[in-house]
Design an enzyme around this catalytic site. Structure first.
Site, PDB file in Angstrom:
ATOM      1  N   CYS A  26     -12.949 -18.790 -17.599  1.00  0.00           N
ATOM      2  CA  CYS A  26     -12.209 -19.056 -18.977  1.00  0.00           C
ATOM      3  C   CYS A  26     -11.121 -18.298 -19.220  1.00  0.00           C
ATOM      4  CB  CYS A  26     -13.075 -19.140 -20.037  1.00  0.00           C
ATOM      5  SG  CYS A  26     -14.825 -20.216 -19.917  1.00  0.00           S
ATOM      6  N   HIS A  68      -3.341 -30.180 -30.586  1.00  0.00           N
ATOM      7  CA  HIS A  68      -2.460 -30.100 -29.464  1.00  0.00           C
ATOM      8  C   HIS A  68      -1.710 -28.808 -29.677  1.00  0.00           C
ATOM      9  CE1 HIS A  68      -3.567 -34.061 -28.941  1.00  0.00           C
ATOM     10  NE2 HIS A  68      -2.935 -34.298 -28.100  1.00  0.00           N
ATOM     11  N   GLU A 144     -17.692 -27.349 -28.547  1.00  0.00           N
ATOM     12  CA  GLU A 144     -16.519 -27.271 -27.574  1.00  0.00           C
ATOM     13  C   GLU A 144     -16.810 -28.146 -26.529  1.00  0.00           C
ATOM     14  OE1 GLU A 144     -15.052 -22.959 -26.181  1.00  0.00           O
ATOM     15  OE2 GLU A 144     -16.147 -23.608 -24.919  1.00  0.00           O
TER      16      GLU A 144
HETATM   17 ZN    ZN Z   1     -12.901 -22.640 -23.234  1.00  0.00          ZN
END
Ligand code: ZN
Length: 156
Positions: A26, A68, A144
């Site tokens: 990540c 965005h 997420e």
């Molecule tokens: Zn992430």
């Protein structure tokens, strides 16, 4: 009594990118579609806890601010953030990113992990509910992607 908004089915979502400094995977810039689910506890006032529409508008507005955009935690000690003429320069170890300012959501938090995002969003929602004495507790979960999320509970 409580009411709930499901972020996926209620379209309280945003798609953004971020990175988690130092994380083996990540740590590279990547994106997620996030969904914000809310549970609000309290006592009835007339026939409602709060008008669903009113609560959805509050959450939707916050999602729109993040949608965005590149999410940057401005208090993250692992980042060096410089406000430059042509954008925000972000230095993470040996990497340097330059993002146009309009593409960035600079957030007053220590990390862009979902745990911190959920607390940030919960605090933003709670600040707009402060005048409503019948409300007691707010739970915000930020997913997420589907099937994994982090949450935060605040007294309001
Ligand atoms: Zn992430």
């Amino acid at each position: 009594m409580f009411i709930e908004l499901d972020g996926w089915r209620g379209k309280l979502r945003f798609s953004s990118c971020h990175l988690i400094p130092g994380h083996p995977k990540c740590g590279r810039l990547h994106g997620h579609t996030y969904a914000v689910s809310v549970r609000l506890e309290g006592e009835l006032e007339n026939e409602f806890l709060i008008d669903f529409f009113e609560l959805k508008e509050i959450v939707k507005k916050i999602c729109d601010e993040l949608d965005h955009r590149v999410l940057i935690a401005e208090k993250d000690p692992r980042l060096k953030i410089r406000d430059e003429e042509d954008g925000y320069s972000i230095v993470v170890g040996k990497k340097r990113y330059l993002f146009p300012k309009e593409d960035v959501a600079l957030l007053p938090i220590n990390s862009v992990a979902s745990e911190y995002l959920s607390r940030y969003i919960a605090e933003r929602i709670a600040s707009q509910l402060s005048g409503m004495k019948n409300l007691k507790r707010l739970h915000v979960r930020v997913d997420e992607g589907m099937g994994q999320g982090a949450g935060c509970t605040l007294e309001v």
